[in-house]
Design a protein around this motif. Structure first.
Motif, mmCIF file in Angstrom:
data_model
loop_
_atom_site.group_PDB
_atom_site.id
_atom_site.type_symbol
_atom_site.label_atom_id
_atom_site.label_comp_id
_atom_site.label_asym_id
_atom_site.label_seq_id
_atom_site.Cartn_x
_atom_site.Cartn_y
_atom_site.Cartn_z
ATOM 1 N N THR A 84 45.291 39.156 34.726
ATOM 2 C CA THR A 84 44.164 38.469 35.339
ATOM 3 C C THR A 84 44.660 37.279 36.135
ATOM 4 O OG1 THR A 84 43.829 36.958 33.499
ATOM 5 C CG2 THR A 84 42.737 39.102 33.362
ATOM 6 N N ALA A 142 43.704 34.183 35.836
ATOM 7 C CA ALA A 142 43.984 33.061 34.937
ATOM 8 C C ALA A 142 45.309 33.247 34.214
ATOM 9 C CB ALA A 142 42.852 32.913 33.922
ATOM 10 N N GLU A 143 45.642 34.484 33.810
ATOM 11 C CA GLU A 143 46.898 34.719 33.090
ATOM 12 C C GLU A 143 48.099 34.467 33.971
ATOM 13 O OE1 GLU A 143 46.084 38.666 31.923
ATOM 14 O OE2 GLU A 143 45.460 38.146 29.897
ATOM 15 N N MET A 154 35.975 28.795 33.124
ATOM 16 C CA MET A 154 36.849 29.582 33.999
ATOM 17 C C MET A 154 37.816 28.662 34.745
ATOM 18 S SD MET A 154 37.360 32.755 34.868
ATOM 19 C CE MET A 154 39.068 32.822 35.364
ATOM 20 N N ARG A 162 40.785 27.524 32.685
ATOM 21 C CA ARG A 162 41.830 28.533 32.580
ATOM 22 C C ARG A 162 42.670 28.601 33.858
ATOM 23 N NH1 ARG A 162 40.313 33.554 28.987
ATOM 24 N NH2 ARG A 162 39.426 32.488 27.190
ATOM 25 N N GLU A 165 38.728 38.353 32.267
ATOM 26 C CA GLU A 165 39.249 37.593 31.128
ATOM 27 C C GLU A 165 38.991 38.268 29.789
ATOM 28 O OE1 GLU A 165 41.129 34.637 31.572
ATOM 29 O OE2 GLU A 165 41.033 35.600 33.538
ATOM 30 N N PHE A 196 37.195 35.207 26.658
ATOM 31 C CA PHE A 196 36.443 34.240 27.456
ATOM 32 C C PHE A 196 35.080 33.963 26.816
ATOM 33 C CE2 PHE A 196 33.383 32.946 30.614
ATOM 34 C CZ PHE A 196 34.062 32.007 31.372
#
Length: 464
Positions: free
Chosen positions: A122, A124-125, A327, A330, A389, A393
């Motif tokens: 993702t 965010a990752e 969000m 992250r 997420e 999340f």
């Protein structure tokens, strides 16, 4: 004399039993293969998102689990080498503190045909992998879109870290120290230079968006954050807060705002779109091309949205503020404490009786098409980011909502009852922290007073 041979009978019962056994064996083998492939896929996913995960060890575990299975089933996993699973990348030796985008792209290209085997990380990752919080932020503060509440998050973040803010001169054409410009983007003449030996870290005051201008003054690694609000609700808030003269002074009668929507061109200010508070104000502040305000073009609007969609890391949706800031935490690798907030600059004693006539919302939707394009585009994008997420999340969001209520209740207590800080334990999403009197003051501070404090610390005077 003809002798009849005895009637031959086919042994159907044994044949049926043998067929049933064969089908049963085939079905069992199929289930085992599906299980093994699923395990391998999960291992591939783990290797992408978790550099510490060892594929060889995972394969060894799988071998142990199938030790009692037939030999031909064992070979599915036992013969797989690390270089067969990941032929172009050694994930055990990846740098935990940095993702090399070139290597990621090369790996994706070389394994294009194995889309089902390799899980995609993702947004965010991928950002999370560097482990360092993002400190360079350009926040587009849009009028009457819950932007003061969002701005307070960035002010507190920068204040605690002694970061450098982009500020206008205390005395400026807008007449307010918290506004850079109501008609243009950043220029050398509407902002103060950073203090000697420093560079800008955070932009979060009112100014129009222009990619080149933002890039000229902000560091190269700056993340752009925006905010939008449901257009008709924003329209009503603007009417209640600014009370535009071209509506409330020029139109007589009990419902001037409703009458305005029946023929907006008759009352709108002449000249540039920036003269208006009601002609798709969000689109104005996001820097949409001027010609789109004169003649709406759906294709041109979508093209501009695709452009800024690549430029903004994320856009906060006012109606989903808590979802948005979780969000954002992250994406920016911040702590939970950094995104706490209380609602600020909320208009009191709202009088929306001017907008009570039927079909006002429909009239405005037909008029402010650019604002609806913006809202719908970034609303869909936020939902996509959140879906990527997964369940974690949702778990964080529920915990954050509960925590925010506790903090808001704590900060509403009399000062004497806040002598003992509110202790918040460590979670999967943030370190342990405490909320005390100072934190409550910062969260409830008005933006002009907060920016004045920053101006004094940054330049030594509130009048610069």
């Amino acid at each position: 004399m003809v002798v009849k041979s005895p009637e031959m009978r086919i042994p159907w019962k044994p044949i049926k039993m043998y067929c049933f056994r064969i089908l049963f064996c085939v079905f069992g083998v199929a289930l085992l293969v599906i299980h093994l492939l699923s395990s391998i896929r999960y291992s591939s996913y783990r290797a992408v998102v978790d550099p510490s995960f060892n594929v060889i060890e995972a394969i060894g575990e799988l071998n142990k689990n199938i030790a009692a299975k037939p030999d031909h089933d064992k070979t599915i996993v036992a013969n797989m080498k690390d270089d067969e699973a990941f032929p172009n990348e050694s994930f055990q030796n990846r740098n935990d503190d940095m993702i090399d985008d070139n290597k990621v792209q090369e790996f994706t290209r070389n394994n294009k045909g194995n889309a089902d085997t390799y899980a995609t990380t993702t947004t965010a990752e991928k950002i999370e992998a560097s482990k360092e919080e993002v400190q360079h932020i350009a926040f587009l503060k849009v009028h009457k879109a819950a932007s003061s509440t969002a701005q307070n998050i960035f002010l507190r973040f920068g204040w605690k870290r002694n970061l450098t803010f982009v500020l206008s001169p205390a005395k400026n054409p807008a007449g307010y120290p918290n506004i850079i410009s109501l008609r243009e983007s950043l220029t050398n003449s509407n902002i103060l230079r950073p203090p000697p030996g420093k560079h800008y870290d955070i932009l979060c005051n009112h100014v129009f968006y222009n990619y080149n201008a933002f890039r000229q003054f902000m560091p190269k690694d700056t993340k752009f954050i925006g905010i939008v609000r449901e257009p008709f609700e924003l329209y009503k808030s603007i009417l209640n807060y600014f009370k535009p003269r071209y509506i409330f002074k020029m139109i007589q009668g009990p419902h001037p705002a409703s009458q305005f929507l029946r023929d907006p061109a008759k009352y709108e200010p002449k000249g540039k779109s920036s003269n208006s508070w009601t002609r798709s104000r969000m689109a104005i502040e996001y820097g949409f091309p001027e010609e789109l305000f004169k003649k709406y073009d759906k294709a041109a609007s979508e093209k501009y949205l695709e452009k800024i969609g690549h430029e903004f890391t994320m856009v906060i949706i006012a109606e989903y503020f808590e979802d948005s800031v979780v969000m954002m935490r992250r994406l920016l690798r911040w702590q939970t404490k950094d995104i706490l907030f209380v609602n600020l600059n909320v208009a009191r004693h709202k009088d929306e009786s001017e907008l009570t006539k039927a079909y006002d919302r429909d009239f405005y939707r037909n008029y402010a098409k650019l604002d609806y394009d913006i809202y719908n585009f970034f609303y869909r994008r936020l939902r996509e980011q959140i879906r990527e997420e997964g369940q974690d999340f949702d778990d964080e969001l529920l915990a954050f909502k509960e925590l925010r209520k506790r903090v808001q209740e704590f900060c509403a207590l009399p000062a004497a009852e806040k002598a003992q800080p509110l202790e918040i334990p460590k979670t999967s999403w943030g370190e342990q922290f405490a909320i005390g009197i100072e934190e409550c003051k910062d969260m409830t501070s008005g933006e002009i007073s907060f920016i004045t404090r920053i101006r004094v610390r940054q330049y030594g005077s509130r009048d610069i």
